[in-house]
Scaffold this motif. Structure first.
Motif, PDB file in Angstrom:
ATOM      1  N   LYS A   1       1.613   6.780  -6.773  1.00 11.26           N
ATOM      2  CA  LYS A   1       0.507   7.691  -7.094  1.00 11.26           C
ATOM      3  C   LYS A   1       0.912   9.146  -6.832  1.00 11.26           C
ATOM      4  O   LYS A   1       0.672  10.027  -7.660  1.00 11.26           O
ATOM      5  CB  LYS A   1      -0.718   7.343  -6.243  1.00 11.26           C
ATOM      6  CG  LYS A   1      -1.451   6.093  -6.702  1.00 11.26           C
ATOM      7  CD  LYS A   1      -2.645   5.852  -5.810  1.00 11.26           C
ATOM      8  CE  LYS A   1      -2.852   4.373  -5.584  1.00 11.26           C
ATOM      9  NZ  LYS A   1      -3.790   4.076  -4.517  1.00 11.26           N
ATOM     10  N   ASN A   2       1.549   9.366  -5.659  1.00 11.85           N
ATOM     11  CA  ASN A   2       1.964  10.728  -5.329  1.00 11.85           C
ATOM     12  C   ASN A   2       2.956  11.266  -6.342  1.00 11.85           C
ATOM     13  O   ASN A   2       2.893  12.424  -6.748  1.00 11.85           O
ATOM     14  CB  ASN A   2       2.591  10.783  -3.922  1.00 11.85           C
ATOM     15  CG  ASN A   2       1.540  10.487  -2.863  1.00 11.85           C
ATOM     16  OD1 ASN A   2       0.344  10.675  -3.115  1.00 11.85           O
ATOM     17  ND2 ASN A   2       1.965  10.004  -1.706  1.00 11.85           N
TER      18      ASN A   2
ATOM     19  N   ASP B   1       0.825  -1.213   0.000  1.00 13.58           N
ATOM     20  CA  ASP B   1       0.000   0.000   0.000  1.00 13.58           C
ATOM     21  C   ASP B   1       0.862   1.268   0.000  1.00 13.58           C
ATOM     22  O   ASP B   1       0.687   2.140  -0.854  1.00 13.58           O
ATOM     23  CB  ASP B   1      -0.956  -0.034   1.213  1.00 13.58           C
ATOM     24  CG  ASP B   1      -1.979   1.076   1.132  1.00 13.58           C
ATOM     25  OD1 ASP B   1      -2.488   1.313   0.014  1.00 13.58           O
ATOM     26  OD2 ASP B   1      -2.248   1.710   2.167  1.00 13.58           O
TER      27      ASP B   1
ATOM     28  N   GLN C   1       2.484   1.666  -3.427  1.00 13.91           N
ATOM     29  CA  GLN C   1       1.575   2.149  -4.465  1.00 13.91           C
ATOM     30  C   GLN C   1       1.273   3.636  -4.263  1.00 13.91           C
ATOM     31  O   GLN C   1       1.154   4.394  -5.227  1.00 13.91           O
ATOM     32  CB  GLN C   1       0.277   1.339  -4.450  1.00 13.91           C
ATOM     33  CG  GLN C   1       0.468  -0.090  -4.929  1.00 13.91           C
ATOM     34  CD  GLN C   1      -0.856  -0.803  -5.076  1.00 13.91           C
ATOM     35  OE1 GLN C   1      -1.785  -0.297  -5.696  1.00 13.91           O
ATOM     36  NE2 GLN C   1      -0.954  -1.989  -4.489  1.00 13.91           N
ATOM     37  N   ASN C   2       1.177   4.044  -2.994  1.00 15.78           N
ATOM     38  CA  ASN C   2       0.937   5.462  -2.707  1.00 15.78           C
ATOM     39  C   ASN C   2       2.090   6.332  -3.185  1.00 15.78           C
ATOM     40  O   ASN C   2       1.890   7.408  -3.735  1.00 15.78           O
ATOM     41  CB  ASN C   2       0.730   5.667  -1.206  1.00 15.78           C
ATOM     42  CG  ASN C   2      -0.709   5.378  -0.834  1.00 15.78           C
ATOM     43  OD1 ASN C   2      -1.605   5.525  -1.672  1.00 15.78           O
ATOM     44  ND2 ASN C   2      -0.939   4.955   0.397  1.00 15.78           N
TER      45      ASN C   2
END
Lengths: 296, 665
Positions: free
Chosen positions: B53-54, B46, B49-50
């Motif tokens: 994304k950021n 998690d 993946q963040n």
């Protein structure tokens, strides 16, 4: 007229037993091959293969003994014919073992002070008769069919084992002996102990074991209705023939089962004089049986 | 100018142990067009993946390369992450630096250099990526279940109960499979028929299930959501609609001596027969190979005695086409036979056990029939040779299983338990009898399983001997078992009245042929392969096809039923949507260049290429070109490789992209 038959010729490694306790195996082999027109020339100056004890004591010794014999055999033309199951096994094992072990091979070459040639095919008599000579030709050569003689073919431990080495026939359910003796008209019986061990060398150190193991072989052949046993190994022959009386005493059973070398029966069938087959040196007298079946 | 982000994953230590990931990231950062590069311990987690994304928003990335594992594992994960960051998911690519690099190399410097190269290639490629939009295809909400054993029955009932139509195809004249042959089941000893036959009846009566027995799969066309199945319904010689199942035909059939295969050849049956009294459907079938009418043209007794006039000797095989959206394969198993095997077979027979010639040496299923109340002896355990009650029975485990020298190295899983069950059933019926079991080790991992096995040993007094059996032979009316007890180091000889061999579980004969029709993969033993051993245990690699039961590997009933329900759940998941989204990685034809040689049509393994006519406004045919049906295309790229005029290209794998990757090296 059939097309011209290929002339077969072999170099021959008899081994110690065939010059001593198993003379009749040697005589009948020579007689059989002569009658079939197959050439057989003894390897000069051969030495003992180490048989079953040597490799238990010193593997290098046993490999070297066989390697020496293989190199001596180079001097004689033709594939190497072997009669004794133990010699056959040791020679094959040596070829098999040295083929993919460079280190061992170098040690052996140092020991025998020469090169090892592994290319010469080592063949048991059964293989020569069934495959090279051919069962049809064997049947053609018959002069006195062994009709009515019920034979229990005994393979023992070494003819087909270990599986990857001799490659003689199916390792668990071989039929090559049955096929060969069947080709000369004998009847073969289906029996259970075709491949059980006879006790082998324990005949000297622990005869009790041999009495039990060989006893159950004789018992099983008898139960299957066999008139006689057929073997391809001098040691099996010794345990089953020479010790048969002792086995009878120990078990209280009467067998009276002649134990033939395969070549004795085959030679008889192709017309070799019975006097040349060493029947008189067998402990269980085969003559009454052979007379009864009108084979003499 | 592109702004590419590179994310290098440590994969715990899987990658970082051999690849200097920090250096790979640093080198990637220097590549033209790369706006951001970093490394992280678990990129798929998690926080990982963040991070991705950021970075997309922060650095305004327009393409992503994740240097991690195989795309088979996590491409979807990262594409979804990219999508949620507002990027088209097909602008995210994976550089495989695990399977293709860290796992196969030892030298750290070399591996690191290679990883950097792989990343450079993927960066070059991602720059040429186009925004792709997933293709949607309609779903036919009907499913096919192949095999009517407990696996197929359970899957069919579950799907049908959910309100979807099911077509169940079974090769034999009745459903029920091996479970219908069993006497009692472990570890509860409940009667197999009692739990099986109601389910069989449910299948026959279910409004949502179409049952084709005595039928085989002839051909499979199409793809997930849209399969076309051709079923060969073999001629029963009996009209199903007319037959009332009265049984007069079987009773009057003059042929009576045909070995009953359902009873493992222990009993006999007539030429017109139902396999067993509880068969579903209860419609007989004429065994044409053994029927006097079909052999000589004389007889016709069954036709004369049949009241409803249901016998039809002229009946022919029927081919039925069934459109379905999903397929459950549940073809089950058969037992290894110790007989002589044909030359060239990788699997060997048991010469040392007589190649199956000793009549009182039987296999586990034969023992089940002997112990079954509906079996040939009415549940009395009597030996086949002379019908006597066996007082000493020897059970031999691992016959063929775990025996590399016989050609099978796997454990058959169910034999330890069913042999324990056999010893109990035997003791329950013949109280003064003695059961011996030759075993290597008892494998009883399952709920209440070990307790069950111990009950056989401790309470039912089965004598377990640890060791293998070397030889079996007939001696008078006994079968002598020669074996060894390795725990005390002695040889054992037992004169048995009956010997039961726990022979290896093998897939059904013809499993490979069916797999080829379905386009699914199988292992060297012909067990069907699941897509992923842990995470996709009931799916095939081919979309829309699911596996249940022993066709995938040896399985007991609880496992089989669980997997069948799981497969049914997967089918229902598929049917929950009206349209399926498919990856848009499909081939496209450049119609201007295409000369319609149609090599692509010849080589396409999916049959996706069609001929397309191009007409002018008046409707006159101008020329013909190739056309790839995007719904059928599997995205393999074979057409692209074979096209002589370079007119076909696979989206996401264009020639331009491939050349860019090569140049980046």
């Amino acid at each position: 007229m059939t097309p011209a038959k290929k002339l077969l010729s072999y170099s021959y490694y008899p081994g110690c037993s065939l010059h001593a306790s198993a003379k009749e195996y040697d005589e009948s082999t020579r007689g059989l091959f002569k009658a079939l027109g197959i050439g057989l020339q003894e390897v000069p100056d051969w030495l003992c293969c180490g048989a079953t004890p040597a490799h238990n004591v010193d593997e290098l010794l046993s490999l070297s003994l066989c390697a020496k014999n293989l190199s001596l055999a180079e001097g004689v033309e033709g594939d190497l014919a072997v009669a004794c199951a133990a010699c056959f096994s040791r020679l094959k094992v040596t070829q098999h073992h040295l083929a993919d072990n460079e280190t061992k091979r170098k040690q052996v070459e140092y020991a025998i002070d020469g090169t090892v040639n592994l290319a010469k095919p080592v063949k048991h008599l059964l293989e020569i008769l069934a495959k090279d000579f051919g069962l049809d030709r064997l049947t053609e050569a018959v002069q006195k069919p062994l009709a009515g003689l019920k034979v229990a073919c005994y393979y023992g431990c070494l003819l087909t084992r270990p599986p990857e080495v001799p490659q003689l026939d199916c390792v668990e359910a071989p039929t090559i002996m049955e096929r060969v003796i069947g080709a000369v008209g004998a009847e073969t019986v289906g029996w259970s102990h075709r491949m059980e061990c006879c006790g082998a060398n324990f005949t000297l150190s622990r005869p009790g074991v041999v009495l039990k193991l060989s006893g159950s072989i004789l018992d099983s052949a008898k139960a299957a209705g066999a008139d006689c046993l057929m073997v391809a190994c001098p040691l099996c022959h010794g345990n089953l023939d020479i010790r048969q009386k002792e086995i009878e005493e120990a078990t209280g059973q009467r067998f009276g089962m002649p134990v033939f070398y395969m070549t004795q029966l085959l030679a008889l069938a192709v017309g070799v004089a019975p006097g040349k087959l060493g029947f008189d040196s067998m402990i269980v007298n085969p003559l009454p049986l052979l007379r009864e079946k009108q084979l003499l | 100018m592109s702004r590419i982000g590179v994310f290098v994953c440590h994969c715990g230590e899987n990658i970082s142990r051999t690849v200097d990931v920090e250096r790979v990231a640093a080198e990637a950062a220097r590549l033209p067009g790369v706006a951001y590069a970093t490394d992280y311990k678990y990129m798929c987690s998690d926080p990982g993946q963040n991070l991705l994304k950021n970075a997309v928003t922060e650095h305004r990335l327009d393409g992503i390369v994740v240097a991690a594992c195989s795309p088979r594992m996590h491409e979807k994960t990262f594409r979804n992450a990219a999508k949620s960051a507002g990027l088209n998911p097909f602008l995210c690519e994976m550089a495989n630096i695990r399977e293709h690099c860290s796992w196969v190399h030892e030298d750290r410097d070399e591996a690191t250099a290679k990883a950097s190269d792989i990343v450079a290639m993927m960066v070059a490629r991602v720059k040429k990526d186009k925004r792709l939009v997933p293709i949607t295809v309609p779903v036919t909400k009907r499913s096919l279940v192949i095999g009517g054993g407990i696996a197929g029955i359970q899957a069919a009932l579950d799907i049908a109960d959910a309100g979807h139509q099911v077509v169940l195809v079974e090769r034999e004249p009745s459903i029920g499979g091996h479970m219908a042959q069993l006497s009692e089941t472990f570890p509860t000893l409940d009667c197999s028929q009692c739990i099986m036959t109601p389910k069989m009846v449910d299948v026959a009566n279910h409004p949502n299930i179409t049952l084709h027995t005595y039928s085989e799969i002839e051909a499979v066309d199409g793809y997930i959501g849209n399969f076309q199945i051709t079923v060969r319904k073999k001629a029963r010689s009996v009209i199903e609609e007319k037959c009332t199942g009265c049984g007069v035909c079987s009773a009057k059939c003059p042929q009576k001596k045909i070995p009953n295969t359902f009873d493992k050849n222990l009993g006999t049956r007539p030429a017109i027969y139902v396999p067993f009294p509880q068969a579903v459907p209860n419609t007989p079938v004429i065994d044409r190979a053994n029927c006097t009418w079909f052999k000589t043209g004389k007889c016709g007794v069954c036709q004369k005695v049949c009241g409803p006039g249901a016998i039809n000797y002229e009946q022919e095989d029927q081919l039925i086409v069934e459109p379905v959206g999903a397929i459950v394969v549940a073809t089950g198993f058969e037992l290894y036979s110790i007989t002589e095997k044909p030359k060239g077979s990788p699997i060997k027979g048991y010469g040392e056990f007589g190649h199956g010639t000793i009549p009182d040496v039987i296999d586990g299923l034969t023992f089940e029939r002997l112990a079954s109340a509906s079996g040939p002896t009415g549940g009395k355990i009597l030996r086949p040779s002379d019908g006597k009650e066996p007082k000493q029975v020897v059970f031999v485990q691992c016959v063929g299983s775990r025996a590399r020298e016989k050609g099978i190295s796997y454990c058959s899983k169910i034999c330890c338990m069913y042999t324990a069950k056999h010893t109990m059933l035997y003791k329950h019926k013949i109280h003064d009898g003695q059961a011996y079991v030759f075993f290597m080790d008892a494998r009883t991992p399952g709920k209440s399983y070990d307790e069950f096995w111990r009950r056989a040993v401790e309470e039912e007094e089965a004598v377990y001997i640890r060791g293998m059996v070397s030889r079996l032979y007939q001696k008078g009316d006994k079968v002598v078992v020669m074996g060894s007890d390795i725990s005390v180091g002695v040889q054992v000889e037992i004169e048995a009245d009956l010997v039961v061999l726990a022979t290896a579980v093998q897939p059904r004969a013809g499993a490979d042929t069916l797999a080829q029709k379905l386009g699914i993969s199988y292992d060297s033993y012909h067990f069907y392969s699941e897509a992923h051993a842990k995470l996709k245990p009931v799916e095939c690699a081919t979309a829309g096809i699911y596996l249940a039961g022993a066709c995938q590997g040896p399985k007991d009933i609880p496992d089989t039923v669980s997997q069948a329900s799981a497969a049914a759940a997967k089918v229902m998941t598929l049917f929950a949507k009206d349209e399926l989204e498919r990856e848009p990685i499909v081939a496209k034809v450049n119609e201007k260049n295409c000369v319609a040689c149609l090599y692509c049509k010849k080589v396409c393994p999916y049959g996706a290429v069609e001929e397309k006519e191009i007409r002018d406004r008046q409707g006159n045919l101008i020329r013909v070109v190739a056309y790839v049906n995007p719904g059928v295309c599997g995205g393999c790229g074979t057409c692209q490789a074979s096209c002589p005029s370079k007119s076909v290209e696979l989206d996401g794998y264009t020639d331009e992209q491939i050349m860019a990757m090569i140049e980046a090296l």
